[in-house]
Scaffold this active site. Sequence first.
Site, PDB file in Angstrom:
ATOM      1  CB  SER A 191      -0.910   0.026   1.222  1.00 35.14           C
ATOM      2  OG  SER A 191      -1.992  -0.822   1.016  1.00 35.14           O
ATOM      3  CE  LYS A 201      -3.848   0.893  -1.114  1.00 31.75           C
ATOM      4  NZ  LYS A 201      -4.474   0.317   0.081  1.00 31.75           N
ATOM      5  CE1 TYR A 224      -4.947  -0.929  -4.441  1.00 32.96           C
ATOM      6  CE2 TYR A 224      -5.385  -3.287  -4.419  1.00 32.96           C
ATOM      7  CZ  TYR A 224      -5.158  -2.106  -3.750  1.00 32.96           C
ATOM      8  OH  TYR A 224      -5.110  -2.094  -2.379  1.00 32.96           O
ATOM      9  CE1 TYR A 250      -4.594   1.415   4.683  1.00 33.97           C
ATOM     10  CE2 TYR A 250      -2.961   0.310   6.023  1.00 33.97           C
ATOM     11  CZ  TYR A 250      -3.404   0.749   4.807  1.00 33.97           C
ATOM     12  OH  TYR A 250      -2.650   0.514   3.709  1.00 33.97           O
ATOM     13  CB  VAL A 280      -0.136  -5.898   4.311  1.00 34.61           C
ATOM     14  CG1 VAL A 280      -1.368  -5.282   4.904  1.00 34.61           C
ATOM     15  CG2 VAL A 280      -0.283  -6.126   2.829  1.00 34.61           C
TER      16      VAL A 280
HETATM   17  N1  GLN Z   1      -2.358  -5.381  -1.668  1.00 38.22           N
HETATM   18  C1  GLN Z   1      -2.982  -5.153  -0.402  1.00 38.22           C
HETATM   19  C2  GLN Z   1      -4.493  -5.154  -0.557  1.00 38.22           C
HETATM   20  O1  GLN Z   1      -5.007  -4.518  -1.431  1.00 38.22           O
HETATM   21  C3  GLN Z   1      -2.495  -3.857   0.145  1.00 38.22           C
HETATM   22  C4  GLN Z   1      -2.999  -3.615   1.509  1.00 38.22           C
HETATM   23  C5  GLN Z   1      -2.007  -2.908   2.391  1.00 38.22           C
HETATM   24  O2  GLN Z   1      -0.794  -2.890   2.174  1.00 38.22           O
HETATM   25  N2  GLN Z   1      -2.525  -2.381   3.464  1.00 38.22           N
HETATM   26  O3  GLN Z   1      -5.186  -5.781   0.181  1.00 38.22           O
END
Ligand code: GLN
Length: 304
Positions: A63, A66, A188, A240, A258
């Site tokens: 993520s 992003k 994505y 988050y 993650v």
């Molecule tokens: N690829 C993960 C997802 O879309 C990314 C989530 C994350 O890093 N928080 O679920």
Amino acid sequence: MDYQGLIEEVYHEVQAENLKGKVADYIPEIANVDPNQFGIALVDLKGNVYGVGDHQVPFSIQSISKVHTLTMVFNVFNTKLWSRVNVEPSGDPFNSIAQLEYEKGIPRNPFINAGALVITDALCSKFENPIDQLSEFINELAGETCVKINPDVMNSEKNHGERNTALAYFLKSYKNFNNPIEEVLNVYFSQCAIEMSCVDLAKSFSFLANDGFSIFADRQILSESSARRINALMLTCGFYDEAGEFAYRVGLPGKSGVGGGVAAVMPHKFSIAVWSPELNEKGNSIKSIRALELLTDKLSFSLF
Ligand code: GLN
């Protein structure tokens, strides 16, 4: 400031604490990573790079990408984006679908999955080859060819992508999605499967510490005011349902993934990336967050 001495001290203190978490296992390919890895890289605004531990080992940035996609899209759409995505913290897990229904298909912010899917949809509307152009953009920010997309991680996530697929269909039902769902999901999942080291990741965030100017790309990436806005979003939404806790404990704009990485900036001083795969129950790296907390405690200055 002796940044090398500082990150080494932090590294050893965190290692001595023996913190334990859990490697993300909902993307099976990521679960294969050695959980004991831990690295820190700090890049100052002169371009000096300081590193300790596994700071040169590429890992799945997930993520954190992003922030890169938002930067590309922000440059094109500017504030028009905010009719499609809000800029409020969600207080919900990154992959939550709940708010999306009662807020009529407008995601809370660009860093939860729903919001990031809208940003990737916008990317697909404006860029002919979004995956290649995103990789080139990150390479430019880092000042070298460093981005690799791990096809196994990409496919693993695609094969377990029910929730992100559901979010995309939900957005489409509210007419907040303009491109074919499969095409956007491919981009994505590819962006999430990008692998980079802490060093390159910290370099790619350097412009956010430097009023939008990248010393590695040698150009203004975003206007000063847009860079400030991305930092505000990272501070309030980058972690988050743990964004408040991160702001309280660390007090830096940052973004987690993650894969166990966290990238953060101290405006006008440095950018930093920390990585260790074991996560807490909110999906943020236990050691990375602890390292940043110790680091900002030990610094003689702060964001506030
Ligand atoms: N690829 C993960 C997802 O879309 C990314 C989530 C994350 O890093 N928080 O679920």
